[in-house]
Design a protein around this motif. Structure first.
Motif, PDB file in Angstrom:
ATOM      1  N   PHE A 218      -4.967  17.620   9.707  1.00  0.00           N
ATOM      2  CA  PHE A 218      -4.236  16.411   9.355  1.00  0.00           C
ATOM      3  C   PHE A 218      -4.922  15.660   8.219  1.00  0.00           C
ATOM      4  CE2 PHE A 218      -7.533  14.567  11.881  1.00  0.00           C
ATOM      5  CZ  PHE A 218      -7.640  13.227  11.506  1.00  0.00           C
ATOM      6  N   VAL A 219      -4.120  14.896   7.486  1.00  0.00           N
ATOM      7  CA  VAL A 219      -4.604  14.033   6.414  1.00  0.00           C
ATOM      8  C   VAL A 219      -3.932  12.682   6.549  1.00  0.00           C
ATOM      9  CG1 VAL A 219      -4.851  13.742   3.916  1.00  0.00           C
ATOM     10  CG2 VAL A 219      -4.799  16.052   4.889  1.00  0.00           C
ATOM     11  N   LEU A 220      -4.715  11.622   6.598  1.00  0.00           N
ATOM     12  CA  LEU A 220      -4.198  10.247   6.626  1.00  0.00           C
ATOM     13  C   LEU A 220      -4.921   9.467   5.546  1.00  0.00           C
ATOM     14  CD1 LEU A 220      -4.375   9.411  10.465  1.00  0.00           C
ATOM     15  CD2 LEU A 220      -2.294   9.804   9.157  1.00  0.00           C
ATOM     16  N   ILE A 221      -4.198   9.022   4.532  1.00  0.00           N
ATOM     17  CA  ILE A 221      -4.815   8.273   3.437  1.00  0.00           C
ATOM     18  C   ILE A 221      -3.933   7.084   3.081  1.00  0.00           C
ATOM     19  CG2 ILE A 221      -5.591   8.335   1.035  1.00  0.00           C
ATOM     20  CD1 ILE A 221      -5.964  11.361   1.348  1.00  0.00           C
ATOM     21  N   VAL A 222      -4.547   5.939   2.881  1.00  0.00           N
ATOM     22  CA  VAL A 222      -3.825   4.775   2.402  1.00  0.00           C
ATOM     23  C   VAL A 222      -4.517   4.269   1.137  1.00  0.00           C
ATOM     24  CG1 VAL A 222      -5.104   3.205   3.938  1.00  0.00           C
ATOM     25  CG2 VAL A 222      -2.895   2.485   2.991  1.00  0.00           C
ATOM     26  N   ASN A 223      -3.735   3.990   0.118  1.00  0.00           N
ATOM     27  CA  ASN A 223      -4.229   3.462  -1.156  1.00  0.00           C
ATOM     28  C   ASN A 223      -3.672   2.071  -1.423  1.00  0.00           C
ATOM     29  OD1 ASN A 223      -4.680   6.234  -3.558  1.00  0.00           O
ATOM     30  ND2 ASN A 223      -5.626   5.824  -1.580  1.00  0.00           N
ATOM     31  N   ASP A 224      -4.451   1.286  -2.149  1.00  0.00           N
ATOM     32  CA  ASP A 224      -4.020  -0.021  -2.664  1.00  0.00           C
ATOM     33  C   ASP A 224      -3.621  -0.993  -1.565  1.00  0.00           C
ATOM     34  OD1 ASP A 224      -4.428   0.849  -5.321  1.00  0.00           O
ATOM     35  OD2 ASP A 224      -2.476   1.830  -5.304  1.00  0.00           O
ATOM     36  N   ILE A 225      -4.524  -1.196  -0.627  1.00  0.00           N
ATOM     37  CA  ILE A 225      -4.277  -2.180   0.426  1.00  0.00           C
ATOM     38  C   ILE A 225      -4.318  -3.591  -0.144  1.00  0.00           C
ATOM     39  CG2 ILE A 225      -5.232  -3.168   2.547  1.00  0.00           C
ATOM     40  CD1 ILE A 225      -6.163  -0.380   3.302  1.00  0.00           C
ATOM     41  N   GLY A 226      -5.198  -3.832  -1.089  1.00  0.00           N
ATOM     42  CA  GLY A 226      -5.335  -5.165  -1.665  1.00  0.00           C
ATOM     43  C   GLY A 226      -6.631  -5.817  -1.219  1.00  0.00           C
TER      44      GLY A 226
ATOM     45  N   GLU B 296      -6.024   4.242  11.575  1.00  0.00           N
ATOM     46  CA  GLU B 296      -5.958   5.690  11.348  1.00  0.00           C
ATOM     47  C   GLU B 296      -6.385   6.457  12.599  1.00  0.00           C
ATOM     48  OE1 GLU B 296      -6.694   5.593   6.509  1.00  0.00           O
ATOM     49  OE2 GLU B 296      -8.337   6.157   7.847  1.00  0.00           O
ATOM     50  N   GLY B 297      -7.368   5.924  13.318  1.00  0.00           N
ATOM     51  CA  GLY B 297      -7.778   6.533  14.574  1.00  0.00           C
ATOM     52  C   GLY B 297      -6.672   6.507  15.609  1.00  0.00           C
ATOM     53  N   GLU B 298      -5.911   5.407  15.651  1.00  0.00           N
ATOM     54  CA  GLU B 298      -4.807   5.300  16.606  1.00  0.00           C
ATOM     55  C   GLU B 298      -3.686   6.270  16.271  1.00  0.00           C
ATOM     56  OE1 GLU B 298      -3.389   1.400  17.449  1.00  0.00           O
ATOM     57  OE2 GLU B 298      -5.401   0.538  17.588  1.00  0.00           O
ATOM     58  N   ILE B 299      -3.437   6.495  14.966  1.00  0.00           N
ATOM     59  CA  ILE B 299      -2.418   7.467  14.564  1.00  0.00           C
ATOM     60  C   ILE B 299      -2.845   8.877  14.978  1.00  0.00           C
ATOM     61  CG2 ILE B 299      -1.244   8.538  12.606  1.00  0.00           C
ATOM     62  CD1 ILE B 299      -1.441   5.815  11.178  1.00  0.00           C
TER      63      ILE B 299
ATOM     64  N   ALA C 289       0.821  -1.210   0.000  1.00  0.00           N
ATOM     65  CA  ALA C 289       0.000   0.000   0.000  1.00  0.00           C
ATOM     66  C   ALA C 289       0.857   1.263   0.000  1.00  0.00           C
ATOM     67  CB  ALA C 289      -0.930   0.004   1.212  1.00  0.00           C
ATOM     68  N   THR C 290       0.241   2.382  -0.333  1.00  0.00           N
ATOM     69  CA  THR C 290       0.888   3.694  -0.322  1.00  0.00           C
ATOM     70  C   THR C 290       0.172   4.590   0.675  1.00  0.00           C
ATOM     71  OG1 THR C 290       1.506   3.521  -2.658  1.00  0.00           O
ATOM     72  CG2 THR C 290       1.467   5.733  -1.688  1.00  0.00           C
ATOM     73  N   TRP C 291       0.947   5.151   1.608  1.00  0.00           N
ATOM     74  CA  TRP C 291       0.403   6.065   2.601  1.00  0.00           C
ATOM     75  C   TRP C 291       0.695   7.514   2.217  1.00  0.00           C
ATOM     76  CZ3 TRP C 291      -2.570   5.318   6.941  1.00  0.00           C
ATOM     77  CH2 TRP C 291      -2.732   4.000   7.391  1.00  0.00           C
ATOM     78  N   GLY C 292      -0.292   8.360   2.403  1.00  0.00           N
ATOM     79  CA  GLY C 292      -0.091   9.801   2.304  1.00  0.00           C
ATOM     80  C   GLY C 292      -0.451  10.422   3.639  1.00  0.00           C
ATOM     81  N   LEU C 293       0.486  11.122   4.260  1.00  0.00           N
ATOM     82  CA  LEU C 293       0.263  11.729   5.571  1.00  0.00           C
ATOM     83  C   LEU C 293       0.712  13.184   5.550  1.00  0.00           C
ATOM     84  CD1 LEU C 293       1.242   8.557   6.093  1.00  0.00           C
ATOM     85  CD2 LEU C 293       0.993   9.237   8.459  1.00  0.00           C
ATOM     86  N   LEU C 294      -0.064  14.011   6.227  1.00  0.00           N
ATOM     87  CA  LEU C 294       0.282  15.430   6.317  1.00  0.00           C
ATOM     88  C   LEU C 294      -0.309  15.985   7.600  1.00  0.00           C
ATOM     89  CD1 LEU C 294       1.537  17.931   4.877  1.00  0.00           C
ATOM     90  CD2 LEU C 294      -0.742  18.355   3.920  1.00  0.00           C
ATOM     91  N   VAL C 295       0.505  16.699   8.364  1.00  0.00           N
ATOM     92  CA  VAL C 295       0.037  17.373   9.573  1.00  0.00           C
ATOM     93  C   VAL C 295       0.524  18.811   9.528  1.00  0.00           C
ATOM     94  CG1 VAL C 295      -0.041  17.387  12.088  1.00  0.00           C
ATOM     95  CG2 VAL C 295       0.175  15.203  10.865  1.00  0.00           C
TER      96      VAL C 295
ATOM     97  N   GLN D 248      -8.629   4.196   1.725  1.00  0.00           N
ATOM     98  CA  GLN D 248      -9.261   4.465   3.021  1.00  0.00           C
ATOM     99  C   GLN D 248      -8.542   5.668   3.610  1.00  0.00           C
ATOM    100  OE1 GLN D 248     -11.928   3.260   4.876  1.00  0.00           O
ATOM    101  NE2 GLN D 248     -11.372   5.025   6.126  1.00  0.00           N
ATOM    102  N   GLY D 249      -9.290   6.670   4.021  1.00  0.00           N
ATOM    103  CA  GLY D 249      -8.646   7.883   4.510  1.00  0.00           C
ATOM    104  C   GLY D 249      -9.436   8.574   5.592  1.00  0.00           C
ATOM    105  N   THR D 250      -8.756   9.468   6.285  1.00  0.00           N
ATOM    106  CA  THR D 250      -9.337  10.315   7.317  1.00  0.00           C
ATOM    107  C   THR D 250      -8.651  11.680   7.231  1.00  0.00           C
ATOM    108  OG1 THR D 250      -9.562   8.367   8.747  1.00  0.00           O
ATOM    109  CG2 THR D 250      -9.867  10.503   9.774  1.00  0.00           C
ATOM    110  N   ALA D 251      -9.431  12.751   7.241  1.00  0.00           N
ATOM    111  CA  ALA D 251      -8.844  14.090   7.145  1.00  0.00           C
ATOM    112  C   ALA D 251      -9.689  15.079   7.926  1.00  0.00           C
ATOM    113  CB  ALA D 251      -8.740  14.532   5.681  1.00  0.00           C
ATOM    114  N   GLY D 252      -9.018  15.909   8.722  1.00  0.00           N
ATOM    115  CA  GLY D 252      -9.754  16.882   9.522  1.00  0.00           C
ATOM    116  C   GLY D 252      -8.873  17.623  10.502  1.00  0.00           C
ATOM    117  N   TYR D 253      -9.303  17.663  11.764  1.00  0.00           N
ATOM    118  CA  TYR D 253      -8.657  18.499  12.765  1.00  0.00           C
ATOM    119  C   TYR D 253      -8.417  17.736  14.066  1.00  0.00           C
ATOM    120  CZ  TYR D 253     -10.369  22.020   9.514  1.00  0.00           C
ATOM    121  OH  TYR D 253     -10.624  22.750   8.375  1.00  0.00           O
TER     122      TYR D 253
END
Length: 535
Positions: free
Chosen positions: A501-509, A524-527, A45-51, A485-490
């Motif tokens: 923050f932005v947490l997104i993961v692509n291509d889990i399989g 994502e909630g734990e992160i 998978a590919t993770w995209g993270l931004l804070v 699957q992603g989560t983005a907000g505050y």
């Protein structure tokens, strides 16, 4: 949602990110967070993270922030946010009804016309205190998720109010037709299911409620709303313990607007089945109202009959849109009823909390209408111009196919972060923020209460507001594959600092089922919870 080819669940002023800041932000998080990112299920998978620190505007963590990623329903942050900006939190939909012709001795010789305003609720979700009711498992996702929790509000309340007003206006008989004027915007084909129009009844769904009976005998089947526009013919049987769940019916009937529109429903309902998500009966499925203008017409005629108003026209006929007058020809003295909605901030909360796809698509269309365009394609182009001009988001950073996050909707984490950061400076930010699902409290993040590892999220509960998004397809082996699957907000951190923050993961399989999606959401909630504790 259509045959599981796609599932979009209900589960950051513009900032230029300097190269130096981006490099400095490329650091590893805590070991416990890195352990999540390195789980076997994420190996390909590919993770995209931004804070981003909302006070300083600094990027404090970044990973693949400039990479275009599939985002699912995170896309709603854009469309619903712009609708909130355009309409305002205090905006109310007004849906009027006009008469064509004169009324003499209680008889209207002419037509009665309801002019659709795009009111998603039409009184069908509104409480007495002016708030809109929703549940954590919305019925719009019943067929995709396998169940839902229905609201308690009367889905026909708005139509009942309109009918009572017409009767109070002295109309007792209509020697003509009842017509729905649905010309506010051009019909939009919603995910190969039906043409979305600006008129709604029960979110354009018939809720089917299933309960077992005695083994070998008929199961208990009920549905709402009850209308001659669609009826069900159930032959569903109660199966023995351990039998397979098999519900056979057409969820997309095309007969609305015809006499005897009937949906057979058969199969087997195991007596010992434990309904998913809720763990209790009823088990809910839905039938799509594929011709909402026809259905709304029938419902209004039926409600008129209940208050003693006779309509001579066939109540299950198609809506006679060809008999509508010019759009600018309605006169105030001809208005005989109107329905005024709850405030728009309630709609924003409803749409974002449960990730209501039709609500987000309609929000984009309404944004377009209030800016002089009436098609989805034109609204998308207008939105792209606004995002560039007001938020510094380039069209090359986003790709949207609708207003809700369908299909291959994508964006860079940097674009999402820029939007979130800018929104935190707007006057309507408090409204926008509180409308987002709240970790462990409500909306699509309420399910955190059901996670096994609640300890990992304790403390952060109620301090993270974020929109989730999921995109699932089937591979050539018929397996469910998580494309996004992603989560983005505050995050309002324990330290007092505030982050976007932005947490997104692509291509889990391939995954085995909905439990795997819940696990990704938990990760994502734990992160997010770790960031709340440690920063």
């Amino acid at each position: 949602m259509h045959n599981f080819t796609q599932l979009v669940l209900t589960i950051l002023p513009a900032i230029a990110l300097s190269l130096t800041a981006s490099v400095q932000a490329q650091v590893l998080l805590a070991p416990e967070v890195d352990a999540i990112l390195q789980k076997p299920m994420y190996k390909d998978a590919t993770w995209g993270l931004l804070v981003i620190d909302l006070e300083t505007g600094d990027t404090v963590y970044s990973k693949n922030a400039d990479k275009q990623l599939l985002i699912g329903s995170i896309r709603k942050l854009f469309s619903v946010g712009l609708a909130l900006d355009q309409l305002g939190a205090d905006y109310r939909f007004v849906t009027p009804i006009y008469r064509q012709g004169d009324v003499k001795d209680g008889v209207l010789t002419g037509n009665l016309i309801l002019v659709a305003s795009g009111d998603l609720s039409m009184g069908g979700r509104e409480r007495a205190d002016g708030t809109i009711e929703y549940t954590k498992f919305d019925h719009s996702e019943s067929n995709a998720l396998g169940n839902s929790i229905l609201t308690k509000a009367d889905p026909l309340a708005g139509y009942r109010s309109l009918a009572k007003q017409i009767a109070a206006a002295g109309i007792k008989r209509i020697e003509g037709d009842v017509i729905i004027d649905d010309r506010l915007f051009s019909p939009y084909e919603f995910r190969e299911e039906f043409e979305l129009r600006p008129i709604f009844v029960n979110d354009d769904l018939v809720d089917v409620m299933l309960r077992p009976g005695q083994v070998g005998e008929s199961a208990n089947v009920d549905w709402r709303p009850r209308s001659a526009a669609i009826s069900l013919s159930p032959t569903l049987l109660t199966g023995k313990p351990g039998s397979e769940l098999d519900i056979d019916y057409d969820p997309l009937p095309k007969c609305v607007g015809q006499s005897n529109c009937n949906v057979p429903l058969g199969g087997t309902l195991p007596v010992d089945l434990k309904p998913v998500l809720t763990g209790k009966w009823p088990l809910v499925r839905t039938v799509r109202i594929t011709q909402p203008q026809n259905y709304a017409r029938t419902v209004l005629i039926e409600e008129l009959a209940k208050v003693g108003v006779v309509v001579t026209a066939d109540k299950t006929a198609q809506n006679a849109a060809n008999r509508l007058p010019a759009r600018d020809s309605y006169q105030a003295e001809q208005q005989v009823a109107k329905l005024t909605s709850a405030k728009f901030d309630q709609y924003v909360e409803w749409i974002l909390k449960v990730s209501y796809n039709i609500g987000a698509d309609t929000s984009l269309l309404l944004y377009g209408v209030h800016n002089g365009v009436d098609t989805l394609e034109s609204a998308l182009k207008l939105e792209a111009k606004t995002l560039r001009a007001q938020f510094g988001i380039s069209p090359s950073e986003i790709h949207f196919v609708d207003g809700s996050g369908g299909g291959v909707s994508s964006a860079t984490p940097a674009a999402i972060g820029r939007l979130l950061s800018a929104r935190a400076k707007l006057d309507n930010f408090p409204t926008f923020k509180k409308s987002l699902p709240q970790l462990g409290v409500n909306g699509s993040l309420a399910t955190v209460n059901n996670y096994e590892k609640v300890e990992a999220i304790q403390g952060a509960k109620g301090n993270v507001w974020a929109k989730t998004g999921t995109y699932i397809t089937l591979n050539d082996k018929g397996q469910m594959v998580v494309k996004a699957q992603g989560t983005a907000g505050y995050i309002d951190a324990a330290s007092g600092r505030k982050f976007a923050f932005v947490l997104i993961v692509n291509d889990i399989g391939a995954i085995s089922g909905i439990d795997d999606i819940v696990q990704v959401m938990q990760d994502e909630g734990e992160i997010a919870a770790w960031w709340w504790r440690e920063n």
